[in-house]
Each structure stands twice: as structure tokens, then as C-alpha cells.
Design a protein around this motif. Structure first.
Motif, PDB file in Angstrom:
ATOM      1  N   GLU A  60      13.048  52.524  10.099  1.00  0.00           N
ATOM      2  CA  GLU A  60      12.564  51.423  11.095  1.00  0.00           C
ATOM      3  C   GLU A  60      12.817  52.242  12.344  1.00  0.00           C
ATOM      4  O   GLU A  60      13.825  52.568  12.847  1.00  0.00           O
ATOM      5  CB  GLU A  60      13.310  50.282  11.321  1.00  0.00           C
ATOM      6  CG  GLU A  60      12.959  49.199  12.175  1.00  0.00           C
ATOM      7  CD  GLU A  60      13.561  47.991  11.930  1.00  0.00           C
ATOM      8  OE1 GLU A  60      13.058  47.210  11.151  1.00  0.00           O
ATOM      9  OE2 GLU A  60      14.866  47.730  12.839  1.00  0.00           O
ATOM     10  N   VAL A  81       4.069  48.621   9.774  1.00  0.00           N
ATOM     11  CA  VAL A  81       4.235  47.242  10.146  1.00  0.00           C
ATOM     12  C   VAL A  81       4.849  47.120  11.547  1.00  0.00           C
ATOM     13  O   VAL A  81       5.919  47.820  11.574  1.00  0.00           O
ATOM     14  CB  VAL A  81       5.033  46.520   9.009  1.00  0.00           C
ATOM     15  CG1 VAL A  81       5.133  44.860   9.606  1.00  0.00           C
ATOM     16  CG2 VAL A  81       4.403  46.390   8.004  1.00  0.00           C
ATOM     17  N   VAL A  82       4.249  46.553  12.506  1.00  0.00           N
ATOM     18  CA  VAL A  82       4.938  46.579  13.721  1.00  0.00           C
ATOM     19  C   VAL A  82       5.463  44.978  14.030  1.00  0.00           C
ATOM     20  O   VAL A  82       4.651  43.948  14.051  1.00  0.00           O
ATOM     21  CB  VAL A  82       4.039  46.879  15.033  1.00  0.00           C
ATOM     22  CG1 VAL A  82       4.641  46.779  16.472  1.00  0.00           C
ATOM     23  CG2 VAL A  82       3.399  48.321  15.066  1.00  0.00           C
ATOM     24  N   VAL A  83       6.806  44.871  14.326  1.00  0.00           N
ATOM     25  CA  VAL A  83       7.166  43.613  14.552  1.00  0.00           C
ATOM     26  C   VAL A  83       8.134  43.557  15.869  1.00  0.00           C
ATOM     27  O   VAL A  83       8.114  44.830  16.564  1.00  0.00           O
ATOM     28  CB  VAL A  83       8.136  43.281  13.528  1.00  0.00           C
ATOM     29  CG1 VAL A  83       7.433  43.042  12.004  1.00  0.00           C
ATOM     30  CG2 VAL A  83       9.374  44.133  13.402  1.00  0.00           C
ATOM     31  N   TYR A  84       8.391  42.280  16.371  1.00  0.00           N
ATOM     32  CA  TYR A  84       8.979  42.396  17.725  1.00  0.00           C
ATOM     33  C   TYR A  84       9.984  41.046  17.472  1.00  0.00           C
ATOM     34  O   TYR A  84       9.688  40.153  17.196  1.00  0.00           O
ATOM     35  CB  TYR A  84       8.268  42.580  18.985  1.00  0.00           C
ATOM     36  CG  TYR A  84       7.362  41.146  19.069  1.00  0.00           C
ATOM     37  CD1 TYR A  84       7.439  40.264  19.836  1.00  0.00           C
ATOM     38  CD2 TYR A  84       6.278  41.119  18.460  1.00  0.00           C
ATOM     39  CE1 TYR A  84       6.864  39.190  19.887  1.00  0.00           C
ATOM     40  CE2 TYR A  84       5.150  40.196  18.365  1.00  0.00           C
ATOM     41  CZ  TYR A  84       5.297  39.171  19.121  1.00  0.00           C
ATOM     42  OH  TYR A  84       4.798  37.991  19.182  1.00  0.00           O
ATOM     43  N   GLU A  91      11.834  37.004  14.965  1.00  0.00           N
ATOM     44  CA  GLU A  91      10.942  38.004  14.757  1.00  0.00           C
ATOM     45  C   GLU A  91       9.722  37.758  14.534  1.00  0.00           C
ATOM     46  O   GLU A  91       9.260  36.678  13.699  1.00  0.00           O
ATOM     47  CB  GLU A  91      11.531  38.853  13.418  1.00  0.00           C
ATOM     48  CG  GLU A  91      10.550  40.130  12.891  1.00  0.00           C
ATOM     49  CD  GLU A  91      11.375  40.684  12.018  1.00  0.00           C
ATOM     50  OE1 GLU A  91      12.343  41.265  11.966  1.00  0.00           O
ATOM     51  OE2 GLU A  91      10.685  40.888  10.936  1.00  0.00           O
ATOM     52  N   GLN A  92       8.668  38.515  15.080  1.00  0.00           N
ATOM     53  CA  GLN A  92       7.121  38.045  14.974  1.00  0.00           C
ATOM     54  C   GLN A  92       6.558  39.272  14.542  1.00  0.00           C
ATOM     55  O   GLN A  92       6.922  40.663  14.926  1.00  0.00           O
ATOM     56  CB  GLN A  92       6.648  37.550  16.382  1.00  0.00           C
ATOM     57  CG  GLN A  92       7.373  36.531  17.003  1.00  0.00           C
ATOM     58  CD  GLN A  92       7.060  35.092  16.332  1.00  0.00           C
ATOM     59  OE1 GLN A  92       6.113  35.182  15.319  1.00  0.00           O
ATOM     60  NE2 GLN A  92       8.017  34.195  16.664  1.00  0.00           N
ATOM     61  N   THR A  93       5.684  39.367  13.837  1.00  0.00           N
ATOM     62  CA  THR A  93       4.579  40.443  13.394  1.00  0.00           C
ATOM     63  C   THR A  93       3.465  40.529  14.171  1.00  0.00           C
ATOM     64  O   THR A  93       2.797  39.624  14.565  1.00  0.00           O
ATOM     65  CB  THR A  93       4.141  39.977  11.783  1.00  0.00           C
ATOM     66  OG1 THR A  93       5.418  40.175  11.037  1.00  0.00           O
ATOM     67  CG2 THR A  93       3.637  41.619  11.579  1.00  0.00           C
ATOM     68  N   ASP A  95      -0.139  41.485  15.213  1.00  0.00           N
ATOM     69  CA  ASP A  95      -1.257  41.612  14.427  1.00  0.00           C
ATOM     70  C   ASP A  95      -1.921  43.267  14.479  1.00  0.00           C
ATOM     71  O   ASP A  95      -1.834  43.819  15.777  1.00  0.00           O
ATOM     72  CB  ASP A  95      -2.263  40.826  15.381  1.00  0.00           C
ATOM     73  CG  ASP A  95      -3.724  40.706  14.534  1.00  0.00           C
ATOM     74  OD1 ASP A  95      -4.323  41.832  14.027  1.00  0.00           O
ATOM     75  OD2 ASP A  95      -4.036  39.580  13.980  1.00  0.00           O
ATOM     76  N   ARG A 134       7.981  49.453  11.225  1.00  0.00           N
ATOM     77  CA  ARG A 134       8.675  49.837  10.041  1.00  0.00           C
ATOM     78  C   ARG A 134       7.744  50.780   9.016  1.00  0.00           C
ATOM     79  O   ARG A 134       6.445  50.283   9.021  1.00  0.00           O
ATOM     80  CB  ARG A 134       8.987  48.515   9.077  1.00  0.00           C
ATOM     81  CG  ARG A 134      10.115  47.880   9.745  1.00  0.00           C
ATOM     82  CD  ARG A 134      10.301  46.399   9.473  1.00  0.00           C
ATOM     83  NE  ARG A 134      11.255  45.955  10.069  1.00  0.00           N
ATOM     84  CZ  ARG A 134      11.418  44.374  10.186  1.00  0.00           C
ATOM     85  NH1 ARG A 134      10.618  43.813   9.686  1.00  0.00           N
ATOM     86  NH2 ARG A 134      12.417  44.066  10.804  1.00  0.00           N
TER      87      ARG A 134
END
Length: 200
Positions: A60, A81-84, A91-93, A95, A134
Motif C-alpha cells: 500500500e 485500487v485507489v482509496v482515501y 474509507e472510500q474507493t 472510481d 493498493r
């Protein structure tokens, strides 16, 4: 900031192969645990020096905001995979249409957010490095089925040789009771690792 999420169970060089190459004359299981630790330590030293990942590993990358992200890890094995973390710390993914990944098989990757069209979601102000990317990276485990099917993910003989040289050196000098001068690493290891190092 790079976070290693998993530790590979395999070895770049098997204990049996290592013993064969150093012409070990003891019993099959003798010194197995010590040799395994030495191989793992040599592998870690090589990975740190070259920024190459020698076995499949989950990572990560954490960043403070929405600037372009450079990931100096190779080879990349998976999709990103990009999350924040949003202002509430949830945590949100992000788009996938909001970003692009540019992978250089021998240099790592760059994540770019879509310029003026990017909405730049609000981030947590209480969490350090709220943007996370990730992915998995690393060359094939030589002991696993399918290893070598993809040339990009195949172990490079130069990498394996450098790790062997360092492990053999540490094995030969594993006690202080030696009449040989002990140096930190053999010169050949430094030359090979410098040639394979990822800069950036």
C-alpha cells in the motif's frame, strides 16, 4: 510512503539449492533454519538496495493528497485500487475513471489523477496520509506452479546471483571466530545490485 502488507513465505533460493551451491557436507536438515534466515536477510538487503521485489507481496502506497503518485516498486503484478479517507475518517474507493495508472515493467508505476476534470474529494484532516494505493508486486516464487510463464515476472538470474553471493558471504562469516577479514558485503554484490537498481 510504502507499506508492505504481506511477508512472502517462499525463498528466492531454496535451502537445498543454497547448500548444493556452497557444497554443504552436513545432514539434510542441519543448519536449515540458520540458512533460511540468512537467505531472507540477504533478500531484504537486495530489495532495499535495488527497490525490486523478489517474491509476490501486497503493498500500500500512502500519500498526503491528490498529487501525482510515483511508486518505485517493480515488477507490478496486479491492477491498482485507489482509496482515501474522507473527512469523517471513512474509507472510500475512488472510481477508476478518475485516475490513470502508467506502468513501466522495469521501473515501477505512476498514478495520475485526471487533471481539471478530477473532482478532488475532500480528505480527512486528522489522518496522516489519507490517500492509499493498493497493489501487488514481485517476481514469481520459483517454487510455485506457473512460475516463469510470464517473462516480465520471471526471476532474473542477476538478482538471484547477487542474493546468493551475499547470503554465501554472510554464511561463511557468520561467526566472529574467523581468520579471514570480514567485510560488510562482497564487491560483486554491490556491482550487481547497482546495475539492477531502480532509480527514481
Amino acid at each position: 510512503m510504502l507499506i508492505r502488507k504481506t511477508i512472502p513465505e517462499g525463498l528466492v533460493i531454496s535451502v537445498a539449492d543454497f547448500k548444493n551451491r556452497i557444497r554443504f557436507e552436513g545432514a539434510p536438515d542441519e543448519e536449515k533454519d540458520d540458512i533460511e534466515r540468512i537467505i531472507r536477510s540477504a533478500t531484504t538487503r537486495y530489495e532495499t538496495r535495488t527497490r525490486r521485489t523478489m517474491l509476490p507481496t501486497e503493498f500500500e502506497w500512502r500519500a498526503p493528497g491528490w498529487s501525482c503518485i510515483e511508486i518505485p516498486v517493480a515488477p507490478i503484478r496486479s491492477e491498482f485500487v485507489v482509496v482515501y479517507l474522507d473527512p469523517a475518517g471513512t474509507e472510500q474507493t475512488l472510481d477508476p475513471s478518475q485516475w490513470q495508472a502508467h506502468v513501466n515493467e522495469d521501473r515501477g508505476a505512476r498514478i495520475e489523477f485526471n487533471g481539471s476534470s478530477f473532482a478532488r474529494p475532500a480528505l480527512s484532516t486528522t489522518t496522516w496520509l489519507p490517500v492509499r494505493v493498493r497493489f501487488s508486486a514481485g517476481y514469481d516464487d520459483p517454487e510455485q506452479s506457473g512460475s516463469g510463464d510470464d517473462p516480465v515476472l520471471s526471476q532474473n538470474p542477476m538478482d538471484v546471483q547477487a542474493i546468493f553471493m551475499l547470503a554465501a558471504h554472510w554464511y561463511a562469516n557468520r561467526t566472529t571466530a574467523s581468520d579471514k577479514p570480514i567485510t560488510s558485503v562482497p564487491a560483486g554484490f554491490e556491482e550487481l545490485s547497482d546495475e539492477r537498481r531502480i532509480y527514481g
